[in-house]
Design an enzyme around this catalytic site. Structure first.
Site, PDB file in Angstrom:
ATOM      1  N   LEU A  75       0.572  -1.151  -0.134  1.00 26.38           N
ATOM      2  CA  LEU A  75       0.030  -0.169   0.071  1.00 26.38           C
ATOM      3  C   LEU A  75       0.495   1.286  -0.027  1.00 26.38           C
ATOM      4  O   LEU A  75       1.913   1.017   0.729  1.00 26.38           O
ATOM      5  CB  LEU A  75      -1.103   0.203   1.451  1.00 26.38           C
ATOM      6  CG  LEU A  75      -2.000  -0.626   1.207  1.00 26.38           C
ATOM      7  CD1 LEU A  75      -2.550  -0.819   2.615  1.00 26.38           C
ATOM      8  CD2 LEU A  75      -3.234  -0.832   0.689  1.00 26.38           C
ATOM      9  N   GLU A 129     -10.683   0.894   7.272  1.00 21.56           N
ATOM     10  CA  GLU A 129     -10.004  -0.824   8.436  1.00 21.56           C
ATOM     11  C   GLU A 129      -9.116  -0.602   8.803  1.00 21.56           C
ATOM     12  O   GLU A 129      -8.466   0.800   8.279  1.00 21.56           O
ATOM     13  CB  GLU A 129     -10.036  -2.328   7.322  1.00 21.56           C
ATOM     14  CG  GLU A 129     -10.556  -2.816   6.663  1.00 21.56           C
ATOM     15  CD  GLU A 129      -9.965  -3.335   5.452  1.00 21.56           C
ATOM     16  OE1 GLU A 129      -9.174  -4.402   5.750  1.00 21.56           O
ATOM     17  OE2 GLU A 129     -10.640  -2.561   3.804  1.00 21.56           O
ATOM     18  N   LYS A 171      -4.787  -0.867  10.378  1.00 25.99           N
ATOM     19  CA  LYS A 171      -4.013  -1.259   9.303  1.00 25.99           C
ATOM     20  C   LYS A 171      -2.944  -2.011  10.093  1.00 25.99           C
ATOM     21  O   LYS A 171      -2.719  -1.822  11.796  1.00 25.99           O
ATOM     22  CB  LYS A 171      -3.106  -0.335   9.054  1.00 25.99           C
ATOM     23  CG  LYS A 171      -1.923  -1.253   8.199  1.00 25.99           C
ATOM     24  CD  LYS A 171      -1.522  -0.182   7.315  1.00 25.99           C
ATOM     25  CE  LYS A 171      -0.095  -0.641   6.271  1.00 25.99           C
ATOM     26  NZ  LYS A 171       0.439  -2.327   6.730  1.00 25.99           N
ATOM     27  N   ASP A 189      -1.039  -5.040  12.170  1.00 22.18           N
ATOM     28  CA  ASP A 189       0.824  -4.896  12.078  1.00 22.18           C
ATOM     29  C   ASP A 189       1.390  -6.419  12.572  1.00 22.18           C
ATOM     30  O   ASP A 189       1.674  -6.414  13.812  1.00 22.18           O
ATOM     31  CB  ASP A 189       1.220  -4.013  13.228  1.00 22.18           C
ATOM     32  CG  ASP A 189       2.349  -3.349  13.107  1.00 22.18           C
ATOM     33  OD1 ASP A 189       2.867  -3.675  12.120  1.00 22.18           O
ATOM     34  OD2 ASP A 189       3.805  -2.575  14.671  1.00 22.18           O
ATOM     35  N   TYR A 233      -8.721  -9.206   4.508  1.00 29.93           N
ATOM     36  CA  TYR A 233      -9.115  -7.680   4.111  1.00 29.93           C
ATOM     37  C   TYR A 233      -9.408  -7.513   2.433  1.00 29.93           C
ATOM     38  O   TYR A 233      -9.060  -6.254   2.119  1.00 29.93           O
ATOM     39  CB  TYR A 233      -8.379  -6.899   4.249  1.00 29.93           C
ATOM     40  CG  TYR A 233      -6.237  -7.087   4.198  1.00 29.93           C
ATOM     41  CD1 TYR A 233      -5.953  -6.803   2.702  1.00 29.93           C
ATOM     42  CD2 TYR A 233      -5.072  -7.115   4.922  1.00 29.93           C
ATOM     43  CE1 TYR A 233      -4.776  -7.000   2.480  1.00 29.93           C
ATOM     44  CE2 TYR A 233      -3.729  -7.260   5.151  1.00 29.93           C
ATOM     45  CZ  TYR A 233      -3.803  -7.387   3.522  1.00 29.93           C
ATOM     46  OH  TYR A 233      -2.161  -7.962   2.845  1.00 29.93           O
ATOM     47  N   LYS A 283      -1.203   6.595   8.169  1.00 33.98           N
ATOM     48  CA  LYS A 283       0.032   5.823   9.255  1.00 33.98           C
ATOM     49  C   LYS A 283      -0.415   7.026  10.447  1.00 33.98           C
ATOM     50  O   LYS A 283      -0.324   7.979  10.033  1.00 33.98           O
ATOM     51  CB  LYS A 283       0.808   5.841   8.963  1.00 33.98           C
ATOM     52  CG  LYS A 283       1.526   4.700   7.343  1.00 33.98           C
ATOM     53  CD  LYS A 283       1.443   3.508   8.192  1.00 33.98           C
ATOM     54  CE  LYS A 283       1.887   2.680   7.594  1.00 33.98           C
ATOM     55  NZ  LYS A 283       3.730   2.009   7.592  1.00 33.98           N
ATOM     56  N   CYS A 333      18.581  -2.101  50.202  1.00 33.61           N
ATOM     57  CA  CYS A 333      16.659  -1.481  49.623  1.00 33.61           C
ATOM     58  C   CYS A 333      16.828   0.253  50.152  1.00 33.61           C
ATOM     59  O   CYS A 333      16.788   0.291  50.789  1.00 33.61           O
ATOM     60  CB  CYS A 333      15.715  -1.879  50.448  1.00 33.61           C
ATOM     61  SG  CYS A 333      13.971  -1.772  50.462  1.00 33.61           S
ATOM     62  N   CYS A 383      13.247   0.837  52.837  1.00 34.00           N
ATOM     63  CA  CYS A 383      13.934   0.639  54.337  1.00 34.00           C
ATOM     64  C   CYS A 383      15.585   0.001  54.473  1.00 34.00           C
ATOM     65  O   CYS A 383      15.358  -0.083  55.839  1.00 34.00           O
ATOM     66  CB  CYS A 383      12.581  -0.087  54.067  1.00 34.00           C
ATOM     67  SG  CYS A 383      13.054  -1.920  53.530  1.00 34.00           S
ATOM     68  N   CYS A 397      13.543  -6.853  47.861  1.00 34.84           N
ATOM     69  CA  CYS A 397      14.070  -6.413  49.505  1.00 34.84           C
ATOM     70  C   CYS A 397      13.192  -7.471  50.347  1.00 34.84           C
ATOM     71  O   CYS A 397      12.757  -8.060  50.113  1.00 34.84           O
ATOM     72  CB  CYS A 397      13.174  -5.206  49.203  1.00 34.84           C
ATOM     73  SG  CYS A 397      13.238  -4.850  51.324  1.00 34.84           S
ATOM     74  N   CYS A 421       9.046  -3.048  55.375  1.00 34.09           N
ATOM     75  CA  CYS A 421       8.704  -2.130  54.160  1.00 34.09           C
ATOM     76  C   CYS A 421       7.985  -1.348  54.200  1.00 34.09           C
ATOM     77  O   CYS A 421       7.331  -1.659  52.775  1.00 34.09           O
ATOM     78  CB  CYS A 421      10.132  -2.802  52.713  1.00 34.09           C
ATOM     79  SG  CYS A 421      10.821  -2.143  51.664  1.00 34.09           S
TER      80      CYS A 421
HETATM   81  N1  5U1 Z   1      -6.412  -3.408   6.185  1.00 31.87           N
HETATM   82  C1  5U1 Z   1      -5.581  -4.238   4.906  1.00 31.87           C
HETATM   83  N2  5U1 Z   1      -4.001  -4.238   5.209  1.00 31.87           N
HETATM   84  N3  5U1 Z   1      -4.019  -4.093   3.800  1.00 31.87           N
HETATM   85  C2  5U1 Z   1      -2.421  -4.664   3.925  1.00 31.87           C
HETATM   86  N4  5U1 Z   1      -6.070  -3.836   3.866  1.00 31.87           N
HETATM   87  C3  5U1 Z   1      -5.177  -4.286   3.245  1.00 31.87           C
HETATM   88  N5  5U1 Z   1      -5.376  -4.076   1.817  1.00 31.87           N
HETATM   89  C4  5U1 Z   1      -3.710  -4.314   1.592  1.00 31.87           C
HETATM   90  C5  5U1 Z   1      -2.386  -4.497   2.060  1.00 31.87           C
HETATM   91  C6  5U1 Z   1      -1.312  -4.517   1.916  1.00 31.87           C
HETATM   92  O1  5U1 Z   1      -3.992  -4.267   0.596  1.00 31.87           O
HETATM   93  C7  5U1 Z   1      -4.435  -4.367  -0.891  1.00 31.87           C
HETATM   94  C8  5U1 Z   1      -4.128  -3.813  -2.798  1.00 31.87           C
HETATM   95  C9  5U1 Z   1      -5.163  -5.547  -0.666  1.00 31.87           C
END
Ligand code: 5U1
Length: 670
Positions: A84, A114, A116, A118, A226, A315, A413, A416, A431, A437
């Site tokens: 993305l 939505e 994103k 991690d 997704y 982001k 400690c 105390c 301690c 204490c």
């Molecule tokens: N929520 C979400 N994360 N994400 C990551 N949607 C989404 N779409 C992505 C990616 C890499 O790629 C789209 C191009 C389908």
């Protein structure tokens, strides 16, 4: 049961388990208690054990079937897995909207929104509704075949459910690890003295890229879809949100935060709202994703380089920042644990100014080589205490003379003045002052009144400090002789708060045995162990008088916890406080929880038992919620041995598994 009946029953059980999985993982609305779900699964396992010919690869019992791989097979994605484009501020978002409007020659566009996640992107292919293969994103064109590991993720269906199941469906989404699971995993790593994962994303990636699916199965991974890739089916999708809704109907989990946005302002509101709720989410996200919702419009826009023109990741500011360690001090906790804390040059991380970060213990400081004066990366994940991720060692050369200094654990400690010691095999220094204490005493009182303990509402840390500093409360029993007149005199304590507090103290006098045990703050006795103790002994006195051997008979109590409990009740000052507390506190009779007292425990029986046959012993264990297995492995909880035990006894000894004599076994199931 004859084969035909067994086959029918197995089908019914599989359907029912799949349906309950859907309720639990996709709708987030479980429709049966966990114990009932386990019972269904156990029944299916039993049938499949009796009639192995009924086992099908996608049975819910077959998630961890595969044996370890020697290496990962490479998989070419039929459609590349794209990445993305990013936006970091409102201007970049406005520019994105303009590009979309210009290309589509419109003035208003509906977007989907939505979170994103991690984690790491995967592609999962279903043929005729059956999970066939799964691969990591890799470089977008070629990934690694991780089917064996993806199958162990409970929320990913092995079979799609519902109507119009497509001939071919490729689901794309993110595998991730929730904060809680990440913390639990790192706690385990710490206990085993193994390397910690730097963040949930690394933990998810490390867990998915395991050659042995048994390891992945032990790591609590989650998944949200997704988008879709390849598709052959009857359902025609018009919009992105419709696509996700259909995936959900087929039993695939999608983010609960998925929404339709009528314009860019709505996108900004969504970004702000998620940003504010981010630290309360169960998982790590690093932004939000907006996509043109109409699929025809998506197609019309196409791609640039490796990113679609119709989507953008907006982001959040980073949750890792760089700052300087001004000093390293120590904090004394309830159990005397001395935790080094880095005092930092204030730094803004993920929306909050941070001035302290935990360094956990001396081993962590040494492993990361953290020193006073160092420049470090600080991370704040959700509402977890900020921590030092790593030192920027290269910056040390710019430091002034003597500015960089190693941390030395104090020998007494700081609160105390009592001695500080480290027990063998423990990472923490403590301690030895106990409740003499002040720091430990204050923390012990805070624990005693906390919600899961005696649940005295309105007694926060500030009031506890005042109560101890004014000498009104020296130990927890003295809370029960506080008067309204004494409370109302305290700083910032109004008439109503004082009255409420007196009432909360009064209400707490009627409690449960498990709460009372938990409230005592015995080291390593959390709620679950307190519950086991209450369930097992039913009364308080037998717990006070129990030997370590007796305590170790309880399923989740090992030698260390047994020692902690036993020695807690050997301390004269603890007994004095308990005697004083008992004048005020009463608990309800402990309700028996017979059917599940051995829940989660696996037993192996070897040798001849004199008082009952093996089958009888097995039935008794199952009736109490335990499992009985024919072979000893690391997962075995106990090996019960009678006369002339076989090699299973030796294996248990080798693996350090608890062995029970017949007498101990009878005591356990009594
Ligand atoms: N929520 C979400 N994360 N994400 C990551 N949607 C989404 N779409 C992505 C990616 C890499 O790629 C789209 C191009 C389908």
């Amino acid at each position: 049961m004859i084969l035909q009946q067994a086959s029918k029953r197995a089908d019914i059980l599989r359907d029912s388990i799949n349906q309950h999985n859907y309720q639990y993982y996709v709708l987030d609305d479980p429709d049966i208690p966990d114990a009932e779900y386990d019972r269904l699964l156990r029944e299916l396992i039993d049938i499949e054990t009796e009639f192995p010919e009924l086992i099908i690869p996608n049975s819910p019992t077959q998630r961890v079937g595969a044996s370890p791989l020697s290496e990962f097979e490479q998989v070419k994605h039929i459609m590349p897995m794209l990445s993305l484009a990013n936006a970091f501020n409102e201007d970049e978002m406005k520019a994105f909207e303009k590009r979309v409007n210009d290309r589509l020659e419109t003035e208003s566009i509906i977007f989907s929104a939505e979170t994103k996640l991690d984690g790491l992107a995967v592609s999962i292919i279903y043929e005729q509704g059956v999970l066939r293969t799964a691969a990591t994103r890799g470089d977008g064109y070629t990934g690694e075949n991780v089917t064996h590991n993806i199958r162990t993720i409970s929320s990913i269906p092995l079979n799609l459910i519902g109507d119009d199941i497509p001939d071919l469906l490729e689901i794309r989404g993110e595998v991730f690890m929730a904060h809680k699971s990440f913390e639990e995993l790192n706690d385990k790593q710490r206990q085993k003295n193994e390397k910690l994962f730097a963040n949930p994303r690394n933990a998810a990636a490390g867990s998915l890229r395991q050659l042995d699916p048994k390891i992945t199965a032990q790591r609590a991974l989650s998944f949200y879809a997704y988008s879709i890739g390849e598709y052959k089916g009857d359902v025609v999708f018009k919009t992105h949100i419709e696509t996700l809704d259909q995936l959900k109907d087929w039993g695939v989990p999608i983010s609960p935060e998925t929404k339709k946005m009528k314009n860019l302002d709505a996108c900004f509101d969504y970004y702000k709202d998620i940003g504010e709720r981010r630290s309360g989410l169960a998982y790590e996200i690093d932004g939000v994703v907006f996509k043109v919702n109409d699929l025809m419009q998506q197609q019309a826009m196409g791609f640039v380089s490796r990113s679609p023109r119709w989507a953008i990741a907006y982001k959040f500011p980073p949750v890792e920042e760089i700052t300087k360690i001004l000093d390293i001090e120590v904090q004394v906790g309830r159990t005397g644990a001395i935790t080094p804390v880095a005092r930092l040059e204030p730094v803004f991380v993920g929306g909050v100014t941070i001035t302290n970060a935990t360094l956990h213990n001396l081993d962590e400081i040494k492993r990361k080589d953290v020193r006073v004066g160092d420049w470090v990366y600080i991370r704040r994940a959700g509402d977890v205490i900020p921590e030092v991720v790593r030192v920027i060692v290269e910056k040390r050369k710019d430091a002034r003379r003597n500015e960089i200094r190693e941390f030395v654990m104090p020998s007494v400690c700081p609160v105390c003045g009592s001695g500080v010691e480290r027990q063998e095999g423990e990472a923490v220094y403590r301690c030895v002052g106990g409740i003499s204490c002040a720091a430990q005493n204050i923390q012990a009182i805070i624990h005693f009144v906390s919600r899961k303990a005696m649940n005295i509402d309105g007694l926060g840390e500030k009031i506890v400090v005042q109560l101890t500093e004014t000498g009104l409360v020296n130990s927890v029993d003295e809370l029960y002789s506080l008067s309204y007149e004494q409370l109302v005199e305290l700083e910032r304590m109004g008439d109503k708060s004082a009255k409420n507090l007196i009432e909360a103290i009064e209400t707490s006098k009627q409690t449960t045995l498990e709460r009372f045990i938990y409230a005592l703050g015995i080291r390593e006795v959390g709620e679950a162990t307190a519950r086991s103790l209450a369930q097992h002994f039913k009364e308080f006195e037998p717990i006070e008088n129990a030997t370590t051997e007796k305590l170790e008979l309880i399923s989740d109590i090992g030698p260390i916890v047994a020692h902690n409990i036993h020695s807690f009740f050997q301390q004269k000052h603890n007994i004095e406080i308990i005697v004083a507390l008992k004048k005020y506190i009463h608990w309800d009779k402990v309700e028996s929880n017979e059917s599940s007292t051995l829940e989660g425990q696996t037993f192996v029986i070897t040798g001849t038992l004199s008082s009952m046959g093996r089958d009888e012993a097995k039935q008794k264990l199952i009736a109490l919620g335990g499992k009985v297995s024919g072979s000893v492995s690391k997962k075995t909880s106990y090996v019960v041995y009678g006369d002339s035990p076989g090699s299973k006894y030796e294996k248990a000894m080798q693996l350090g598994i608890k062995v029970l004599t017949e007498e101990e076994f009878i005591e356990l199931i009594k």
